[in-house]
Enzyme design. Sequence first.
Site, short mmCIF file in Angstrom:
data_model
loop_
_atom_site.label_atom_id
_atom_site.label_comp_id
_atom_site.label_asym_id
_atom_site.label_seq_id
_atom_site.Cartn_x
_atom_site.Cartn_y
_atom_site.Cartn_z
N GLU A 45 22.66 15.40 41.75
CA GLU A 45 22.12 16.76 42.07
C GLU A 45 20.64 16.87 41.91
O GLU A 45 20.10 16.59 40.84
CB GLU A 45 22.77 18.01 41.21
CG GLU A 45 22.32 19.34 41.63
CD GLU A 45 23.42 20.33 40.55
OE1 GLU A 45 23.53 21.43 41.29
OE2 GLU A 45 23.66 20.02 39.61
N LYS A 114 27.18 23.72 47.83
CA LYS A 114 27.71 23.94 46.58
C LYS A 114 28.17 25.38 46.80
O LYS A 114 27.74 26.36 46.78
CB LYS A 114 26.58 24.03 45.57
CG LYS A 114 27.06 23.90 44.09
CD LYS A 114 25.95 23.83 43.12
CE LYS A 114 26.38 23.98 41.49
NZ LYS A 114 25.30 23.69 40.66
N CYS A 155 28.25 19.45 40.70
CA CYS A 155 28.34 19.94 39.15
C CYS A 155 29.06 20.96 38.84
O CYS A 155 30.17 20.79 38.53
CB CYS A 155 26.53 20.43 39.17
SG CYS A 155 26.09 20.49 37.48
#
Length: 276
Positions: A45, A114, A155
Amino acid sequence: MSAELVVAAIQMTSVDDVATNITQMEELLEEAFRKASPRFVSFPENCLYLRLKEGEKIEGLTVSHPAFAQLADLAKKYNTYLHLGSVPLYLEGHLYNSSLLITPEGEIHPTYQKMHLFDIQLDGQAPLRESDVFRHGQTPNLIEVDGFKIGEAICYDVRFAELFSQYARQEVDAILLPAAFLVKTGEAHWEILLRARAIENQSYVIAAAQGGTHQGLRGGTRETYGHSLIIDPWGTVVGQIEKRAPGVTISKLTRERIESVRRQIPMKFHRRLPVG
């Protein structure tokens, strides 16, 4: 359809400057190909840009940015897929924390945005808010590499099992979880969450991380946990970077291992969805 896929997880210490990060990516790719010939390379990321001053405006990128052309040349040079764990990317007028896939032919494809943005307040630490700059992604996404089905996440997504249950029902072979975990949460939760995702999906997990002390070119610092991992469908760690600094770990994903685990514990025949 290939019986195996050699993958590399690359750990970085990115900063708030694209050119500096590109140089680091080039060096780490060279290191990876000195060790092996990975067909798929996963970067963490924020690989191209990491905001280090909270609240600072992020200058988003578009797919026409020259950095992507540089990386496309590297993908062609090494005849490999490059997965950029996330970059600040403008899509249809909105800024997303988005993954991109660059093919061995140099094609550039935005893939996953995301879904779960990192808005948190740890005791004794300043708040962090991704949603002050990024829009939430809306949908899961699969990519295919040499016949391997790979689910994408980024993440903070790792904490939301309902996302991964969708990948389990699609019987993905691997899940990507590029990250920039904080040290405090990394020490407590990183490995246990990743191994859980591998076990419940009976798939490989490839988790390329940011790791180390990030010094901003315009001020600001950040510490990230590192400890990039590759985990097999049984939950066994088969590749890792134990230090908190740039590095490479390489492993071979095999269909034999996936099928062995699913044959022993045939979860797909036992899965029941709650009603009501």
